[in-house]
Design an enzyme around this catalytic site. Sequence first.
Site, PDB file in Angstrom:
ATOM      1  N   CYS A 292      38.273 -49.192  22.327  1.00  0.00           N
ATOM      2  CA  CYS A 292      37.034 -48.425  22.449  1.00  0.00           C
ATOM      3  C   CYS A 292      37.059 -47.173  21.572  1.00  0.00           C
ATOM      4  CB  CYS A 292      36.780 -48.111  23.916  1.00  0.00           C
ATOM      5  SG  CYS A 292      35.055 -47.710  24.312  1.00  0.00           S
TER       6      CYS A 292
ATOM      7  N   GLU B  10      37.795 -54.768  26.920  1.00  0.00           N
ATOM      8  CA  GLU B  10      38.555 -53.644  27.464  1.00  0.00           C
ATOM      9  C   GLU B  10      38.621 -53.735  28.986  1.00  0.00           C
ATOM     10  OE1 GLU B  10      38.186 -48.719  27.500  1.00  0.00           O
ATOM     11  OE2 GLU B  10      36.537 -49.949  26.734  1.00  0.00           O
TER      12      GLU B  10
ATOM     13  N   LYS C 200      46.045 -47.135  26.026  1.00  0.00           N
ATOM     14  CA  LYS C 200      45.064 -46.270  25.368  1.00  0.00           C
ATOM     15  C   LYS C 200      45.561 -44.827  25.336  1.00  0.00           C
ATOM     16  CE  LYS C 200      40.027 -45.495  25.479  1.00  0.00           C
ATOM     17  NZ  LYS C 200      38.783 -45.791  26.234  1.00  0.00           N
TER      18      LYS C 200
END
Length: 350
Positions: free
Chosen positions: A172, A49, A138
């Site tokens: 995540c 990430e 995200k």
Amino acid sequence: MGVNATQPFRVAAVQATPVFLDRTATVEKACRLIHDAGGGGAKLAVFPEAFVPAYPFWVWFVPSGDTATLRSLYTELVEHAVTVPGPEIEQLGQAAREAGVHVVIGVNERNAEASGSTLYNTLVYIDANGRLLGKHRKLVPTSGERLVHAQGDGSTLEVYDLPVGRLGGLICWENYMPLARYAMFAWGAQLYVAPTWDHGEPWLSTLRHIAKEGRVYVIGCCSVVRKADIPERYEFMERYLARVPEWINPGESAIVDPDGKFIAGPLEKAQEILYAEIDPHAEIDPRHYTGPRFQLDVAGHYGRPDVFQLTVDRSSRPMVHARDPGRETQDADARTPAPLDAIASIQPRP
């Protein structure tokens, strides 16, 4: 939808340390690692990430009231962020093409389409021909991350059909969003990437759960970072991380099979490339793409579309629509509601 691969192949989780807040050096390092992964036989290489130019881990240590420190770090992060597409993506694409490797890599992405000073936590997908397949921003930054990253929209949710299989994933703690996870399963993901900054037993259990739930291969990849990896010029380290042990993040990347079993890793406190072999057509092998779904297929025979339905709005949400008297047609298109094919209905009621 389905896999085209006829032979076993290797996937790789690249557990590495970015060159802190140095875009050029970090991209160069990533290119070397892509070549290393290709040399190790990998057909797919997954990076952590926000790898370029580094995950902004300071958000977990610097208090929100220390505006001067946060502004300084943010300014530097924006300066070294990337645009997608952009020259750094082209550089990574060239490495992918030379190595013959599909690449998924996390970046801090500058919002070049608007102010140019807001960042997204973005996954970039590049195929083995060096072509940019797409990106995923995200959807929800977690807690302190909201001081750095904006929210993405549904237009970047996608699963890509590659010669090695259907590739998708989330970043995540997006993986704790059940509906986002389900969208990946319903769009046929077989290879599921989960780049992260998280580590520890709960996260490793999450990787195993996703694999078992979706009957997918999960490639979880995390940066490994020591205090010594951060240049001494950053005063916030001594002020806020003096009592933190040597390892800011020990990594713990892992690869999990569709039965929820580790087939590589977890790897702790080391820069290394984890490899795992996948044989999508070995009928007696529990790692077969389809076989494990005999018992459980959450987006198939184990779903109940008569009871549960999911609609994913995949239209983009631009910051501004410009009106130009000489471009009325384009303006009209911009104000038109999203076409029906931008609204993806998952498991609709018959």
